[in-house]
Write a protein that holds these residues in place. Structure first.
Motif, short mmCIF file in Angstrom:
data_model
loop_
_atom_site.label_atom_id
_atom_site.label_comp_id
_atom_site.label_asym_id
_atom_site.label_seq_id
_atom_site.Cartn_x
_atom_site.Cartn_y
_atom_site.Cartn_z
N ALA A 36 21.60 7.80 -24.22
CA ALA A 36 21.47 7.31 -25.36
C ALA A 36 21.25 6.10 -25.74
O ALA A 36 21.26 5.19 -24.92
CB ALA A 36 22.79 7.17 -25.82
N PRO A 37 20.15 5.82 -26.64
CA PRO A 37 19.72 4.85 -27.36
C PRO A 37 20.01 3.27 -26.81
O PRO A 37 19.80 2.31 -26.69
CB PRO A 37 18.94 4.92 -28.68
N LYS A 38 21.33 3.50 -27.92
CA LYS A 38 22.03 2.22 -27.19
C LYS A 38 22.43 1.90 -25.51
O LYS A 38 22.48 1.08 -25.33
CB LYS A 38 23.92 2.24 -28.59
N VAL A 39 22.37 2.70 -24.79
CA VAL A 39 23.10 2.58 -23.41
C VAL A 39 21.54 2.04 -23.01
O VAL A 39 21.79 1.25 -22.32
CB VAL A 39 23.43 3.90 -22.72
N ARG A 40 20.43 3.24 -23.37
CA ARG A 40 19.13 2.34 -22.51
C ARG A 40 19.37 0.94 -23.39
O ARG A 40 18.28 0.23 -22.59
CB ARG A 40 18.30 3.12 -22.88
N ALA A 41 19.90 0.17 -24.70
CA ALA A 41 19.07 -0.57 -25.27
C ALA A 41 19.93 -2.08 -24.36
O ALA A 41 19.04 -2.59 -23.62
CB ALA A 41 19.19 -0.59 -26.58
N PHE A 42 21.55 -1.35 -24.57
CA PHE A 42 22.10 -2.66 -23.32
C PHE A 42 21.35 -2.99 -21.99
O PHE A 42 22.00 -3.90 -21.62
CB PHE A 42 23.45 -1.69 -23.76
N VAL A 43 21.36 -1.65 -21.67
CA VAL A 43 20.98 -1.84 -19.41
C VAL A 43 19.64 -2.42 -19.87
O VAL A 43 19.43 -3.83 -18.87
CB VAL A 43 21.17 -0.34 -19.48
N ASP A 44 18.41 -2.49 -21.23
CA ASP A 44 17.24 -3.11 -20.78
C ASP A 44 17.54 -4.70 -21.01
O ASP A 44 16.91 -5.14 -20.24
CB ASP A 44 16.26 -2.70 -21.75
N HIS A 45 18.59 -4.91 -21.98
CA HIS A 45 19.04 -6.43 -22.81
C HIS A 45 19.33 -7.00 -21.40
O HIS A 45 18.56 -8.06 -20.80
CB HIS A 45 19.55 -6.68 -23.77
N MET A 46 20.22 -6.42 -20.60
CA MET A 46 20.65 -7.51 -19.77
C MET A 46 19.92 -7.93 -18.84
O MET A 46 20.08 -8.39 -17.91
CB MET A 46 22.24 -6.51 -19.04
N ALA A 47 19.44 -6.37 -18.32
CA ALA A 47 17.92 -6.90 -17.10
C ALA A 47 17.10 -8.03 -17.12
O ALA A 47 16.81 -8.78 -15.92
CB ALA A 47 17.16 -5.48 -16.75
N GLU A 48 16.41 -7.98 -18.53
CA GLU A 48 16.16 -8.67 -19.03
C GLU A 48 16.73 -10.08 -18.80
O GLU A 48 16.25 -11.19 -18.40
CB GLU A 48 15.43 -8.67 -20.22
N HIS A 49 17.79 -10.00 -19.21
CA HIS A 49 18.51 -11.67 -19.35
C HIS A 49 19.15 -12.14 -18.09
O HIS A 49 18.63 -13.08 -18.10
CB HIS A 49 20.04 -10.76 -20.12
N TYR A 50 19.37 -11.46 -16.73
CA TYR A 50 19.70 -12.05 -15.60
C TYR A 50 18.51 -11.77 -14.46
O TYR A 50 18.40 -12.42 -14.05
CB TYR A 50 20.30 -11.07 -15.03
N ARG A 51 17.20 -10.97 -15.08
CA ARG A 51 15.86 -11.07 -14.40
C ARG A 51 15.06 -13.17 -14.54
O ARG A 51 14.75 -13.21 -14.02
CB ARG A 51 15.04 -10.07 -14.52
N GLU A 52 15.74 -13.37 -15.46
CA GLU A 52 15.17 -15.07 -15.89
C GLU A 52 16.16 -15.68 -15.77
O GLU A 52 15.24 -17.32 -15.47
CB GLU A 52 15.52 -15.13 -17.67
N ARG A 53 16.87 -15.78 -14.88
CA ARG A 53 17.69 -16.70 -14.08
C ARG A 53 17.61 -16.48 -12.57
O ARG A 53 17.01 -16.23 -11.72
CB ARG A 53 19.48 -16.02 -14.55
#
Length: 53
Positions: A36-53
């Motif tokens: 589902a696009p909302k699942v993919r968007a959430f996973v991508d968002h979290m991956a990007e958010h925590y990659r920066e830390r």
């Protein structure tokens, strides 16, 4: 997440020399051809958010 509040003095850091170490996060969802696009968007968002830390 609380750096601004710490800088303003609204929070006090306890045990400044203590660290919990690295944290690991996992996203588990059924393996199918369609994600589902909302699942993919959430996973991508979290991956990007925590990659920066």
């Amino acid at each position: 997440m609380v750096q601004t509040d710490l800088a303003r003095g609204q929070l006090v850091q306890l045990l400044p020399g203590y660290s919990l170490g690295a944290r690991h996060y996992y996203a588990l969802y059924p393996q199918t051809r369609y994600v589902a696009p909302k699942v993919r968007a959430f996973v991508d968002h979290m991956a990007e958010h925590y990659r920066e830390r």
